[in-house]
Design a protein around this motif. Structure first.
Motif, mmCIF file in Angstrom:
data_model
loop_
_atom_site.group_PDB
_atom_site.id
_atom_site.type_symbol
_atom_site.label_atom_id
_atom_site.label_comp_id
_atom_site.label_asym_id
_atom_site.label_seq_id
_atom_site.Cartn_x
_atom_site.Cartn_y
_atom_site.Cartn_z
ATOM 1 N N GLN A 1 5.103 2.883 2.631
ATOM 2 C CA GLN A 1 5.690 2.443 1.346
ATOM 3 C C GLN A 1 6.526 3.879 0.726
ATOM 4 O OE1 GLN A 1 4.266 -0.917 -0.959
ATOM 5 N NE2 GLN A 1 2.870 -1.409 0.812
ATOM 6 N N ILE B 1 4.748 5.998 -0.570
ATOM 7 C CA ILE B 1 4.058 6.184 -1.861
ATOM 8 C C ILE B 1 2.781 7.249 -1.460
ATOM 9 C CG2 ILE B 1 2.413 5.124 -3.400
ATOM 10 C CD1 ILE B 1 3.750 2.710 -3.186
ATOM 11 N N ALA B 2 2.645 8.365 -2.363
ATOM 12 C CA ALA B 2 1.791 9.449 -1.869
ATOM 13 C C ALA B 2 0.494 8.755 -1.532
ATOM 14 C CB ALA B 2 1.784 10.438 -3.156
ATOM 15 N N SER B 3 -0.202 8.226 -2.526
ATOM 16 C CA SER B 3 -1.660 7.555 -2.263
ATOM 17 C C SER B 3 -1.611 6.817 -0.737
ATOM 18 C CB SER B 3 -1.983 6.815 -3.381
ATOM 19 O OG SER B 3 -1.304 5.837 -3.709
ATOM 20 N N LEU B 4 -0.556 6.014 -0.593
ATOM 21 C CA LEU B 4 -0.549 5.120 0.686
ATOM 22 C C LEU B 4 -0.317 6.246 1.836
ATOM 23 C CD1 LEU B 4 1.101 2.015 -0.215
ATOM 24 C CD2 LEU B 4 -0.956 2.322 -0.074
ATOM 25 N N ALA C 1 -1.943 9.108 2.003
ATOM 26 C CA ALA C 1 -3.175 9.792 2.446
ATOM 27 C C ALA C 1 -4.000 8.615 2.988
ATOM 28 C CB ALA C 1 -3.737 10.166 1.036
ATOM 29 N N GLN C 2 -3.820 7.262 2.399
ATOM 30 C CA GLN C 2 -4.941 6.251 2.844
ATOM 31 C C GLN C 2 -4.441 5.846 4.352
ATOM 32 O OE1 GLN C 2 -5.133 2.746 0.749
ATOM 33 N NE2 GLN C 2 -4.863 3.975 -1.260
ATOM 34 N N GLN D 1 -6.267 8.476 6.623
ATOM 35 C CA GLN D 1 -7.689 8.079 6.604
ATOM 36 C C GLN D 1 -7.930 6.977 7.693
ATOM 37 O OE1 GLN D 1 -8.405 7.929 2.655
ATOM 38 N NE2 GLN D 1 -9.735 9.519 2.611
ATOM 39 N N LYS D 2 -6.959 5.953 7.259
ATOM 40 C CA LYS D 2 -7.134 4.803 8.365
ATOM 41 C C LYS D 2 -6.954 5.047 10.008
ATOM 42 C CE LYS D 2 -5.192 0.077 8.592
ATOM 43 N NZ LYS D 2 -5.166 0.207 10.213
ATOM 44 N N THR E 1 5.957 12.251 0.985
ATOM 45 C CA THR E 1 5.434 12.665 -0.444
ATOM 46 C C THR E 1 3.873 12.921 -0.558
ATOM 47 O OG1 THR E 1 4.599 10.079 -0.566
ATOM 48 C CG2 THR E 1 6.888 10.579 -1.351
ATOM 49 N N ASN E 2 3.289 13.297 0.884
ATOM 50 C CA ASN E 2 1.934 13.705 0.466
ATOM 51 C C ASN E 2 1.637 14.427 1.814
ATOM 52 O OD1 ASN E 2 -0.517 14.220 -0.584
ATOM 53 N ND2 ASN E 2 -1.035 12.121 -0.835
#
Lengths: 415, 911
Positions: free
Chosen positions: A89, A91-94, A96-97, A100-101, A117-118
Motif C-alpha cells: 500500500q 506505506i513504509a511500515s507495511l 518492512a512488515q 518480515q512476512k 518508501t522503506n
C-alpha cells in the motif's frame, strides 16, 4: 443512547463490512490447483498494489499469471510454486512488515517486487535472511549496491539517464528532466548531468512537479527554459496524463521521452499527438512491438495464466515479473538439493547466459560493474545495462534498437 | 517581464480551480457553520464517477456523465448532512465534532476511491472546454483556462447575489446563526441544511469535473491540493465573502505559478541542489497574513462556547497499568511473531503521537493538524546529530525532542490569534509546507543519494535495539516510551497546569477572568504536546537504519486526529485505542487475518463517522464507565468526598478601583462614553441602566476584555489601563459573567481551583512529573462554605440546578479573595428567595471580607437594598451617581430607567 443512532450505527458498520468483504486484498500465500506432489516453494512479491502512491497492479496480475503458468507446466522440478504476494500500500511500515512476512513464510525469493518508501528496511531484512530479490525495480542506491539483488533492467537512475540519451541521440541536445518532487530528486542533477554530457548533450533544467500540482502548463513552460529542445517525462501516470494534455494543447517544439514501463499501446492510443512524437525507453520493449518476437512468450504466460492482459494492454511493469520468473526458473531449475533462499542465491550467482527469449541479452545475473569509480560503486550490480529506444506508430511499438547505458556512465567498466 | 506576465496568466487556471472549490466551502459554512474538510474529496468523487465510470468505462458523452457525476456528489453531501450531521446535532455534538466528522468523510471517500479505482488505468482526460491557444507576442494564453476563470467569476457573482438578495439565501445565512429563530419564521432548518449541503456538494462535483482535465485524477494529490488551497482561499474570504474568496483563489494560483518561475532563483539563493515544495509557501504565507490581520487574541462576547468531547480524570490506575504492561510484555516476548511485534511497536509509536493530540485537542481544545510534522522534526533533529556528529543515540534522541519544542511553538503562534477551524487550516498548511520543503528535500535531511538520513543500527546504553534485528527489544523500548508519555499526560490532566489548559479549552474568556494567561497556556500546551509528538517521531524515524520522512505528511496528521477521536480525545487510554486503527498497526494485522488489510483505512473512517454520532466521546468512555462501575462493585469503595480544612474567612487585601472617563467604541458606535466611577474597599456600588446601556461593556473595559479608546483605570493606585485581562485578574480584580461561563468539563471543585491555584516557578515542569495539588486556599474554603457548596464539590456543573450553577460561578470569582469583585447580573434567573439569599451573601462579602463590589443588576430591588451607592448609565454615559435614596428621586433616572418600576420595586424590597 438513542435507539435510532444505534440502528444506524449498526447499519453503517454492516455496510462497510459487507463492502469490504466484497473487496479483495491478498497478503497470504495462495494455494494452487496442480498435481505436483513435492514440497511447495514459496515465492514472495513485495509490491504496492493499492494505496496512496504508485500502484503496480499489472505487476501483481503478471506474477499471479506466471505462477499459475509454471505450475501448469511442471512447477519447479516438480515443486509447486506458491505465491506470497504482499501489498505494501506504498506505506513504509507495511513494506518492512511484508519483508518480515516473507522471512516468516520461508519464501525463497522476492520476485518482481518494488519498494519505495522503506527500501533500507526491506533490503536489510531480506539480505539478513538470505532471500534474494530477483527482477525488482531498482529505484534507490541501496538496491543498486546490494549484491542480493538481481535486476533484469538497469534500474530507475539509468533509465532516467537513458531518457536523456535517447533525446540527445535524436537531436535534442539540451534536455530538461521533468520529474516528481521527491526526496530523491535532490540527487538527480548530480547523477544525470554527466550522463547527458557523455552522450553529447547537456541537462539544462530539472523541473520538479509536486504531487499536488494543479495546472501543468507552468511546468511545461519551465521545461522549455534555458533553450531546452527535449524533455524527459518521469512522473506517474496521472501526472503524465495531465502533462500530456497540456503538451497536446500547446504543441511546443520540445521533443519528449518517457518510460515505457507504465505505458502500453492501448494507453498510448489515448494520448494524442504527444504519443506519436515521443521516444520511449525501458529495459523491456512496449508490449506489442512486432520486432521483438520474444514478447510472444510473455504473452503466452500472461494468457495461459489468466491475467486478462493482451499484448496491446501490457505495460513494461507486467513484462518484468514474467521475465524475472523466467530467469528464476532457469537458474533455480539447476538446484538439486533443498530449495531455499540461500540455494536460490547460489544458483543465481552461478547462472550464466540465461535465455530471456531474446527480449534482453542472455542474462548473467551476477555480472556487475567493477567498483572503484564514482559511478561504478553506485551501479555495482547492473547486470543488464541495455535499454530499448522505441517509438510508437499509432498501433505498435517500433523498435529502434537498444543502447548500452554503460557507455554514458563515466568510469564504468564491465567485468 | 514577458516571463512574469506569462506566469501570471498561467496562474489563472489554478486560481480558478481553487476558487471553484473554495466557493462551495464558503457556501456550506454560511449555511451550516461547518467548514467541510471533505469538500475536495466530494469533488474528487464526482470527477471519478463522471470520467472513470461513465465516460471512460461506459462510453457516455460529456453532459449526461457530468450531470450524473454532479448528482453523485450531491448524494454524498446530502446523505452526510441528513444522516451524520443531523444525528450529531441531536446527540449534542459540538461544532468541533462536526468538523471531525467531515475529516471522517474525507477518509472514507478517499479510501473508497482508491479501492474502487485501483485496477482501472486512468487515461488522459480530454479537455471539453474550448482549448484554443492564443499568442500575444511570446505570451501564450489558453482559452480553456480563461473560460475556467470566467466561470469562477460568474459563479462568485451568482452566489453573492443569491445569498444577499434572495429569501432563501438570507434564510440559509440566518440558519447557520440561529436555527430556532429561522424555524419560527417558517423555514425548516432541515430543508435549508439539505439545500446548503446539496448545492455546496454540487459545486464541489462540478468543480472537480471542470478542473480534472488540468489537474489529472489522482486520489492523493487531488484531495491534498484542493483541501489545503481551497481552504486557504476560503480563509481569505473569512468563510463568508464570495468575492474575497475569489481574490484569495487568484492570489494562490498566481502566487504558485510565480513560485515555479522563481524556483531556480530560490535554488541559487539557498545554495541547495534543489528546492522542493516551494509552491506550498504561497498558501502558508497567505493564511498567516490573513490571520495576523484578522485574528483575535481573545474571543468576543459573541463567541459561541463549544461543548467539546468529554474528558477523563487522568487518574493513574496502577493495577490496571501494571497488568497492561505485563500483558504487552508477554505478547512481545512469548506470543507474538515478528510481524505482530512490529505492528504492536507501530501502534505504540503512533499512540505516542496521539497522546500529543489528546493534550492539544482534548485538554486544550486546539484543533491542530500538524502533529506529525512536529514528530518528523524531532526525528530530523535527532538524526542530524547522529549523522553529522556521531552522537550517542540516547543523547541525540533527547536533543532531538528538545529542539522540536521551539519548533512546535511555530505551530502555536497561529493559535494565539485564531481558534477552532481556522487553526486547523493553518496548522494543516504549516505541516504540509514543512513536509514538502524540509522532509522532501534530501539535501536537507541527509545525503541526497540516500533519500533520508542514515543512522545505522540503534543501540541504547550499549544494547542493540535495531527493530529489524531485535524487534522484541525495540517493542519494549516503544512500550516504555509510551507508558512514560502516558503518565506525563495523565499527570498533566490532574495538575494545576492541566486545569489551566482545561479552562482555556472550555472558556477562554472565563479563564482570562481568573488570571489564566491564555497566551501562556496555549504556548505551554503546544510545547508539551510538541515534545511528546517528537518522542513518537524520533521512535518512528529511528526504527530503521535510514530515517525516512515520508510518513510525516499532512494526511498522517489528519488521521492522527481522527484516530484520537475514535479512541477518545479526552482520555489518555484513548490514544492507544485509537492507534490500533493506524495503517500498519495492530488493526491492519487483524484486518489482514480477514483478508481485508487494505480496508483498514476505510473502516477507520466509517468507525469515526459512527462514533461521532453514537459515542462522540470516543470508544474508551463506555469502557471506562463500565470498568469504574465494576471496580466500585468489587472493591466496595466508599463514595469520594472532599474534606475541607477548618479555616476562618480572611479579609482580602484592601484596594480601591477608580475608573476615569472611560470611552469604548465599536467601529462608529460609542458603547461607553466618558464613564467614571469608583469602588472603595468594603463598599458595594450598583451599576444599573436600561438594556444596551453599556453596563457589560463597562465591565469588559474594567476587566480588560475590551480596550477603551480613552480614559484611565486605576486599581490600588496603579494604572492598569494597558494590562491584559489575566494580569488584572491576577492582581486582585475578578468578575463573574452574565452567562455563567463555567468550565462544564470540570467538577465544581476544579472550577474553584482553576481560580485559585498558585503558579510555582517550576510547576510547568514539576506538574508533568509529580502533580501536587495544593489544598484549597482559606479564601476558597470560605467561598465554598459561604455559598453552601460543601457537598457539591465533586459534582459536574451540568448536574446542578441553575441557581446552584450561579452560586458556583460567583464562588469561583470570589475564591481567590479579590480586592475588587465585579458581578454581572448575578441574580438573573433566580427566584425571589434565591435573590434575597444572594443579596445577603454579597453584603457579607463586603462587610466581613472587605471586598469592594461593583454590582450590575436589573433587579432594582436587590440593588436598592444591597448597595451603598448606585451609578446609573444610559446610552453609555453616567446620568446619576449617589445613594439609593438619591438615585430613586433623580428625575433623569426616573425618565430613563426607573419610571413606575421604582415604586413597585420599593414595595417588593420592603423599604
Amino acid at each position: 443512547m438513542l435507539k435510532r443512532p444505534l440502528r444506524l450505527a449498526a447499519a453503517l458498520t454492516a455496510v462497510a463490512l459487507v463492502a469490504a468483504a466484497c473487496g479483495s486484498s491478498s497478503s497470504t500465500p495462495s494455494t494452487t490447483t496442480t498435481k505436483l506432489t513435492k514440497s511447495p516453494v514459496v515465492i514472495g512479491q513485495i509490491v504496492p498494489l493499492t494505496g496512496q502512491g504508485l500502484q503496480l497492479t499489472q505487476s501483481g496480475q503478471a506474477m499471479k499469471a506466471a505462477i499459475k503458468y509454471y505450475n501448469a507446466h511442471g512447477g519447479l522440478n516438480g515443486h509447486p510454486l506458491v505465491l506470497d504476494q504482499c501489498d505494501t500500500q506504498y506505506i513504509a511500515s507495511l513494506e518492512a512488515q511484508c519483508a518480515q512476512k516473507l522471512v516468516n513464510d520461508h519464501a525463497v525469493a522476492d520476485i518482481g517486487g518494488d519498494t519505495n518508501t522503506n527500501v533500507t528496511a526491506v533490503q536489510s531484512t531480506l539480505d539478513a535472511a538470505g532471500i534474494p530479490r530477483i527482477g525488482m525495480l531498482m529505484g534507490s542506491i541501496t538496491e543498486y549496491q546490494s549484491m542480493n539483488d538481481y535486476a533484469i533492467e538497469p534500474g530507475m537512475i539509468l533509465m532516467l539517464g537513458g531518457m536523456e540519451v535517447e533525446l540527445i541521440k535524436h537531436g535534442a541536445k539540451k534536455v530538461s528532466m521533468v520529474t516528481v518532487d521527491t526526496p530523491q530528486a535532490a540527487q538527480l542533477k548530480a547523477l544525470l548531468a554527466p550522463i547527458a554530457v557523455a552522450a553529447g548533450g547537456e541537462l539544462v533544467n530539472v523541473v520538479l512537479i509536486p504531487g499536488t500540482a494543479t495546472d501543468y502548463t507552468q511546468y511545461l513552460t519551465a521545461a522549455e527554459a534555458n533553450g531546452a529542445t527535449g524533455a524527459a517525462l518521469a512522473v506517474g501516470t496521472a501526472q503524465a496524463n495531465a502533462f500530456v494534455q497540456v503538451y497536446n494543447q500547446l504543441k511546443p517544439t520540445l521533443k519528449m521521452s518517457a518510460s515505457s514501463g507504465t505505458y502500453s499501446s492501448d494507453d498510448l492510443k489515448k494520448l494524442g499527438p504527444w504519443a506519436h512524437q515521443a521516444y520511449y525507453t525501458y529495459g523491456v520493449p512496449i508490449g506489442n512491438d512486432p520486432k521483438v518476437p520474444g514478447l510472444k512468450n510473455v504473452s503466452t504466460v500472461l494468457t495461459e495464466g489468466g491475467s486478462g492482459l493482451t499484448p496491446a494492454s501490457t505495460e513494461g511493469q507486467a513484462i518484468i515479473p514474467v521475465m524475472a520468473m523466467r530467469g528464476f526458473m532457469e537458474a533455480a531449475g539447476t538446484i538439486t538439493g533443498d530449495i531455499t533462499g540461500k540455494s536460490v542465491q547460489a544458483a543465481m550467482n552461478a547462472a550464466t547466459n540465461l535465455n530471456m527469449w531474446g527480449i534482453t541479452p542472455p542474462w548473467t545475473p551476477s555480472k556487475y560493474i567493477s567498483a572503484g569509480t564514482t559511478f561504478g560503486s553506485i551501479f555495482a550490480n547492473v547486470s543488464n545495462p541495455f535499454l530499448y529506444d522505441e517509438g510508437w506508430n499509432g498501433t505498435n511499438g517500433t523498435d529502434n534498437g537498444t543502447f548500452n547505458m554503460l557507455k554514458y556512465v563515466p568510469g564504468a567498466t564491465v567485468s | 517581464m514577458t516571463n512574469l506576465m506569462q506566469f501570471i496568466i498561467l496562474g489563472l487556471g489554478a486560481g480558478a480551480a481553487y476558487t471553484l472549490l473554495a466557493q462551495g466551502v464558503v457556501l456550506v459554512y454560511r449555511g451550516s457553520g461547518i467548514v467541510n474538510f471533505a469538500q475536495g474529496a466530494i469533488a474528487m468523487a464526482g470527477a471519478y464517477v463522471w470520467y472513470v465510470t461513465l465516460e471512460q468505462g461506459l462510453g457516455w458523452s460529456f453532459w449526461p456523465a457530468f450531470v450524473v457525476g454532479v448528482l453523485a456528489s450531491v448524494v454524498i453531501g446530502v446523505f452526510f448532512q441528513q444522516v451524520v450531521l443531523r444525528l450529531v446535532s441531536k446527540t449534542g455534538g459540538s461544532p468541533l465534532t462536526k468538523v471531525i466528522a467531515t475529516l471522517g468523510l474525507l477518509i472514507v471517500i478517499q479510501s473508497l476511491i482508491i479501492q474502487k479505482y485501483t485496477d482501472v488505468p486512468i487515461t488522459a482526460i480530454g479537455q471539453y472546454l474550448p482549448s484554443n491557444v492564443w499568442h500575444s507576442g511570446s505570451i501564450v494564453i489558453q482559452e480553456d483556462r480563461i473560460v475556467l476563470f470566467a466561470i469562477s467569476v460568474a459563479l462568485t457573482f451568482v452566489l453573492w447575489a443569491v445569498v444577499k438578495y434572495t429569501r432563501i439565501g438570507l434564510a440559509i445565512s440566518a440558519s447557520a446563526e440561529n436555527e430556532r429563530a429561522v424555524a419560527t419564521l417558517g423555514w425548516s432548518p432541515n430543508f435549508l441544511g439539505a439545500v446548503t449541503w446539496g448545492v455546496g456538494s454540487a459545486l464541489a462535483g462540478a468543480a472537480g469535473i471542470l478542473i480534472a482535465p488540468i489537474t489529472g485524477l489522482n486520489p492523493i494529490g487531488f484531495v491534498i491540493v484542493v483541501t489545503i488551497s481551497g481552504l486557504a482561499a476560503a480563509l481569505v474570504g473569512g468563510f463568508r465573502s464570495f468575492p474575497l474568496t475569489l481574490l484569495g483563489g487568484m492570489i494562490l494560483g498566481i502566487g504558485e505559478s510565480l513560485m515555479t518561475l522563481y524556483t531556480p532563483n530560490l535554488t541559487s539563493f539557498t545554495h541547495l541542489q534543489v528546492v522542493t515544495g516551494a509552491q506550498t509557501l504561497v498558501s502558508l504565507v497567505v493564511i498567516i497574513v490573513v490571520l495576523v490581520v484578522r485574528g483575535q487574541s481573545l474571543p468576543l462576547r459573541s463567541h459561541v462556547i463549544e461543548r467539546l468531547p468529554k474528558l477523563g480524570t487522568g487518574k493513574t490506575r496502577w493495577p490496571e497499568l501494571i497488568a497492561g504492561v505485563a500483558m504487552a510484555l508477554v505478547l512481545i516476548t512469548i506470543l507474538f511473531d515478528d510481524v505482530w511485534i512490529t505492528a504492536l511497536s507501530f501502534s505504540l509509536m503512533t499512540g505516542i503521537i496521539l497522546l500529543s493530540v489528546v493534550i492539544l485537542t482534548g485538554f486544550t481544545g486546539q484543533l491542530s493538524l500538524g502533529q506529525y510534522a512536529i514528530g518528523g522534526l524531532g526525528a530530523l533533529f535527532a538524526a542530524q546529530f547522529v549523522f553529522h556528529f556521531h552522537m550517542p543515540y540516547v543523547l541525540a534522541m533527547i536533543l532531538g525532542v528538545a529542539l522540536a519544542v521551539p519548533a512546535s511553538l511555530l505551530f502555536a503562534i497561529p493559535a494565539l490569534r485564531t481558534r477552532g477551524v481556522n487553526l486547523a487550516v493553518v496548522t494543516l498548511s504549516l505541516g504540509y509546507t514543512v513536509s514538502q520543503i524540509i522532509f522532501n528535500n534530501a539535501a536537507i535531511t541527509g545525503r541526497a543519494s540516500d533519500g533520508g538520513t542514515k543512522i545505522g543500527h540503534v543501540n541504547l546504553f550499549g544494547l542493540n535495539v535495531d527493530s529489524l534485528v531485535y524487534p522484541n527489544r525495540w517493542a519494549i523500548v516503544c512500550l516504555v516510551a509510551f507508558v512514560l508519555c502516558a503518565l506525563v499526560t495523565a499527570n498533566l490532566r490532574r495538575s494545576a497546569s492541566g486545569r489551566r489548559l482545561l479552562a482555556v479549552r472550555t472558556n477562554e474568556r472565563a479563564a482570562a477572568s481568573l488570571g489564566v494567561s491564555v497566551f501562556r497556556a496555549k504556548i505551554y500546551a503546544f510545547g508539551v504536546a510538541g515534545a511528546i509528538a517528537a518522542v513518537g517521531g524520533v521512535l518512528l524515524g529511528f526504527r530503521y537504519t535510514l530515517v525516512s520522512y515520508t510518513g510525516f505528511d499532512a494526511f498522517s496528521s489528519i488521521y492522527a486526529v481522527a484516530y484520537a477521536v475514535i479512541g477518545g480525545v479526552g482520555y489518555v487510554v484513548g490514544a492507544i485505542v485509537g492507534s490500533m486503527m493506524t495503517a500498519g498497526g495492530l488493526g491492519t494485522n487483524l484486518f489482514n487475518l480477514l483478508h481485508l488489510g487494505s480496508w483498514t483505512t476505510t473502516f477507520g473512517g466509517v468507525l469515526l463517522l459512527v462514533l461521532v454520532i453514537v459515542q462522540p466521546n470516543g470508544a474508551v468512555e463506555p469502557i471506562s464507565q463500565q470498568w469504574d462501575w465494576l471496580r466500585r462493585k468489587v472493591i466496595h469503595r466508599k463514595p469520594l468526598s472532599v474534606e475541607l480544612p477548618e479555616t476562618a474567612a480572611e479579609r482580602v487585601e484592601p484596594g480601591s478601583l477608580s475608573v476615569n472617563d472611560v470611552t469604548v467604541r465599536f467601529g462608529g458606535v460609542v458603547a461607553v462614553d466618558r464613564a467614571s466611577l469608583s469602588v472603595e474597599p468594603g463598599q458595594i456600588v450598583g451599576l444599573i441602566g436600561p438594556n444596551g446601556a453599556g453596563k457589560t461593556t463597562f465591565i469588559d473595559a474594567v476587566t480588560g476584555f475590551v480596550r477603551p479608546a480613552a480614559g484611565k483605570i486605576v486599581l490600588k493606585d496603579t494604572d492598569i489601563t494597558s494590562w491584559s485581562a489575566a494580569q488584572r485578574s491576577a492582581n486582585g480584580i475578578r468578575r463573574s459573567f452574565q452567562s455563567l461561563e463555567l468550565f462544564e468539563d470540570l467538577t465544581v471543585l476544579e472550577n474553584l481551583m482553576a481560580g485559585t491555584a498558585e503558579v510555582g516557578k517550576w510547576s510547568w515542569l514539576t506538574d508533568l512529573i509529580w502533580p501536587r495539588n495544593k489544598p484549597l486556599t482559606p479564601s476558597a474554603v470560605a467561598a465554598v462554605r459561604e455559598f453552601g457548596l460543601e457537598d457539591k464539590l465533586l459534582s459536574m456543573p451540568t448536574d446542578l440546578s441553575y441557581g446552584q450553577r450561579r452560586l458556583v460561578a460567583i464562588a469561583r470569582s470570589v475564591a481567590s479573595g479579590p480586592s475588587i469583585l465585579l458581578l454581572d447580573e448575578p441574580a438573573a434567573g433566580l427566584d425571589e428567595n434565591e435573590s434575597r439569599e444572594l443579596a445577603r451573601l454579597i453584603r457579607r462579602l463586603a462587610d466581613e471580607r472587605g471586598m469592594g463590589i461593583l454590582l450590575v443588576e436589573h433587579d432594582v430591588g436587590l440593588v436598592m437594598s444591597t448597595c451603598d451607592r448606585i451609578v446609573v448609565i444610559d446610552f453609555g454615559s453616567v446620568i446619576a451617581d449617589g445613594t439609593p435614596a438619591e438615585v430613586r428621586e433623580d428625575q433623569n433616572v426616573i425618565a430613563a430607567y426607573l419610571g413606575e418600576q421604582t415604586q413597585e420595586e420599593v414595595e417588593v424590597s420592603g423599604e
